[in-house]
Scaffold this motif. Structure first.
Motif, PDB file in Angstrom:
ATOM      1  N   LEU A   1       0.568  -0.581  -0.107  1.00 19.32           N
ATOM      2  CA  LEU A   1       0.095  -0.175  -0.200  1.00 19.32           C
ATOM      3  C   LEU A   1       1.328   1.310   0.195  1.00 19.32           C
ATOM      4  N   ILE A   2       1.649   1.071   0.828  1.00 20.20           N
ATOM      5  CA  ILE A   2       2.597   2.055   1.090  1.00 20.20           C
ATOM      6  C   ILE A   2       3.631   2.503  -1.269  1.00 20.20           C
ATOM      7  N   LEU A   3       3.968   1.869  -1.403  1.00 19.66           N
ATOM      8  CA  LEU A   3       4.417   1.443  -2.245  1.00 19.66           C
ATOM      9  C   LEU A   3       3.536   2.030  -3.512  1.00 19.66           C
ATOM     10  N   GLN A   4       2.089   1.577  -3.357  1.00 21.46           N
ATOM     11  CA  GLN A   4       1.190   2.020  -4.320  1.00 21.46           C
ATOM     12  C   GLN A   4       0.573   3.406  -3.986  1.00 21.46           C
ATOM     13  N   ILE A   5       0.485   3.769  -3.079  1.00 14.10           N
ATOM     14  CA  ILE A   5       0.385   5.635  -3.189  1.00 14.10           C
ATOM     15  C   ILE A   5       0.951   6.372  -4.176  1.00 14.10           C
ATOM     16  N   THR A   6       2.279   5.995  -4.466  1.00  9.67           N
ATOM     17  CA  THR A   6       3.113   6.770  -5.222  1.00  9.67           C
ATOM     18  C   THR A   6       2.421   6.436  -6.362  1.00  9.67           C
ATOM     19  N   LEU A   7       1.990   7.123  -7.314  1.00 12.50           N
ATOM     20  CA  LEU A   7       1.729   6.744  -8.607  1.00 12.50           C
ATOM     21  C   LEU A   7       3.038   6.202  -9.456  1.00 12.50           C
ATOM     22  N   ILE A   8       4.415   6.609  -9.330  1.00 16.35           N
ATOM     23  CA  ILE A   8       5.186   5.035  -9.558  1.00 16.35           C
ATOM     24  C   ILE A   8       4.667   4.103  -9.710  1.00 16.35           C
ATOM     25  N   GLY A   9       4.620   3.738  -8.556  1.00 14.76           N
ATOM     26  CA  GLY A   9       5.291   2.525  -7.457  1.00 14.76           C
ATOM     27  C   GLY A   9       4.020   1.662  -7.769  1.00 14.76           C
ATOM     28  N   TRP A  10       2.823   2.035  -8.293  1.00  8.32           N
ATOM     29  CA  TRP A  10       1.291   1.525  -8.396  1.00  8.32           C
ATOM     30  C   TRP A  10       1.794   0.364  -9.418  1.00  8.32           C
ATOM     31  N   LEU A  11       1.963   0.736 -10.318  1.00  9.12           N
ATOM     32  CA  LEU A  11       2.997  -0.549 -11.353  1.00  9.12           C
ATOM     33  C   LEU A  11       3.728  -1.443 -10.998  1.00  9.12           C
ATOM     34  N   PRO A  12       4.482  -1.449  -9.932  1.00  8.23           N
ATOM     35  CA  PRO A  12       5.243  -2.160  -9.869  1.00  8.23           C
ATOM     36  C   PRO A  12       4.508  -3.180  -8.368  1.00  8.23           C
ATOM     37  N   ALA A  13       3.928  -2.268  -7.814  1.00  7.42           N
ATOM     38  CA  ALA A  13       3.101  -3.350  -6.816  1.00  7.42           C
ATOM     39  C   ALA A  13       2.135  -4.066  -7.457  1.00  7.42           C
ATOM     40  N   ALA A  14       1.914  -3.144  -8.218  1.00  2.58           N
ATOM     41  CA  ALA A  14       0.754  -3.986  -9.168  1.00  2.58           C
ATOM     42  C   ALA A  14       0.975  -5.751  -9.758  1.00  2.58           C
ATOM     43  N   ILE A  15       2.285  -5.580 -10.726  1.00  4.17           N
ATOM     44  CA  ILE A  15       3.183  -6.570 -10.482  1.00  4.17           C
ATOM     45  C   ILE A  15       3.775  -7.447  -9.329  1.00  4.17           C
ATOM     46  N   TRP A  16       4.320  -7.220  -8.635  1.00  2.00           N
ATOM     47  CA  TRP A  16       4.266  -7.542  -7.828  1.00  2.00           C
ATOM     48  C   TRP A  16       3.423  -8.496  -6.524  1.00  2.00           C
ATOM     49  N   ALA A  17       2.280  -8.164  -6.910  1.00  2.00           N
ATOM     50  CA  ALA A  17       0.815  -8.638  -6.310  1.00  2.00           C
ATOM     51  C   ALA A  17       0.421  -9.815  -7.462  1.00  2.00           C
ATOM     52  N   VAL A  18       0.857  -9.629  -8.618  1.00  2.00           N
ATOM     53  CA  VAL A  18       0.166 -10.255  -9.510  1.00  2.00           C
ATOM     54  C   VAL A  18       1.511 -12.246  -9.392  1.00  2.00           C
ATOM     55  N   LEU A  19       2.414 -11.830  -9.671  1.00  2.00           N
ATOM     56  CA  LEU A  19       3.549 -12.457  -9.462  1.00  2.00           C
ATOM     57  C   LEU A  19       3.438 -13.828  -8.314  1.00  2.00           C
ATOM     58  N   SER A  20       3.458 -12.457  -7.227  1.00  2.00           N
ATOM     59  CA  SER A  20       3.397 -13.316  -5.509  1.00  2.00           C
ATOM     60  C   SER A  20       1.525 -14.553  -5.757  1.00  2.00           C
ATOM     61  N   LEU A  21       0.459 -13.422  -6.529  1.00  2.20           N
ATOM     62  CA  LEU A  21      -0.409 -14.660  -6.496  1.00  2.20           C
ATOM     63  C   LEU A  21      -0.040 -16.118  -7.288  1.00  2.20           C
ATOM     64  N   ASN A  22       0.887 -15.784  -8.420  1.00  6.59           N
ATOM     65  CA  ASN A  22       1.172 -17.090  -9.563  1.00  6.59           C
ATOM     66  C   ASN A  22       1.965 -17.457  -8.904  1.00  6.59           C
ATOM     67  N   ASN A  23       2.896 -17.010  -7.705  1.00  6.70           N
ATOM     68  CA  ASN A  23       4.131 -18.010  -6.848  1.00  6.70           C
ATOM     69  C   ASN A  23       2.929 -18.410  -6.392  1.00  6.70           C
ATOM     70  N   GLU A  24       1.618 -18.621  -5.608  1.00  2.00           N
ATOM     71  CA  GLU A  24       1.669 -19.390  -3.619  1.00  2.00           C
ATOM     72  C   GLU A  24       0.694 -19.971  -4.967  1.00  2.00           C
ATOM     73  N   ARG A  25      -0.225 -20.228  -6.040  1.00  2.00           N
ATOM     74  CA  ARG A  25      -0.281 -20.349  -7.183  1.00  2.00           C
ATOM     75  C   ARG A  25       0.421 -21.841  -7.357  1.00  2.00           C
ATOM     76  N   ALA A  26       1.476 -21.762  -7.857  1.00  5.12           N
ATOM     77  CA  ALA A  26       2.190 -23.091  -8.267  1.00  5.12           C
ATOM     78  C   ALA A  26       2.486 -23.865  -6.807  1.00  5.12           C
TER      79      ALA A  26
END
Length: 66
Positions: A25-50
């Motif tokens: 959330l702290i990373l996502q608050i910044t406009l520039i940090g939103w994209l890395p936060a989204a990528i991080w969340a998607v990768l984390s979700l995929n890793n958990e499923r794997a």
């Protein structure tokens, strides 16, 4: 998956990773940090499923050996 893209911090919190969600959330608050936060969340979700899929396969292989 959509939740991980639109609200990355909430994706972590829903999966029980509260501290990681707050950091995201702290990373996502910044406009520039939103994209890395989204990528991080998607990768984390995929890793958990794997990981769950691999655990299921390992259990099935152990069951077949007995």
């Amino acid at each position: 998956m959509l939740l991980a893209i639109l609200l990355p911090f909430l994706s972590f919190i829903v999966r029980g990773k509260v501290l990681t969600g707050i950091i995201c959330l702290i990373l996502q608050i910044t406009l520039i940090g939103w994209l890395p936060a989204a990528i991080w969340a998607v990768l984390s979700l995929n890793n958990e499923r794997a990981d769950k899929r691999n655990d299921k396969l390992i259990k099935a292989m152990r069951k077949n050996q007995k």
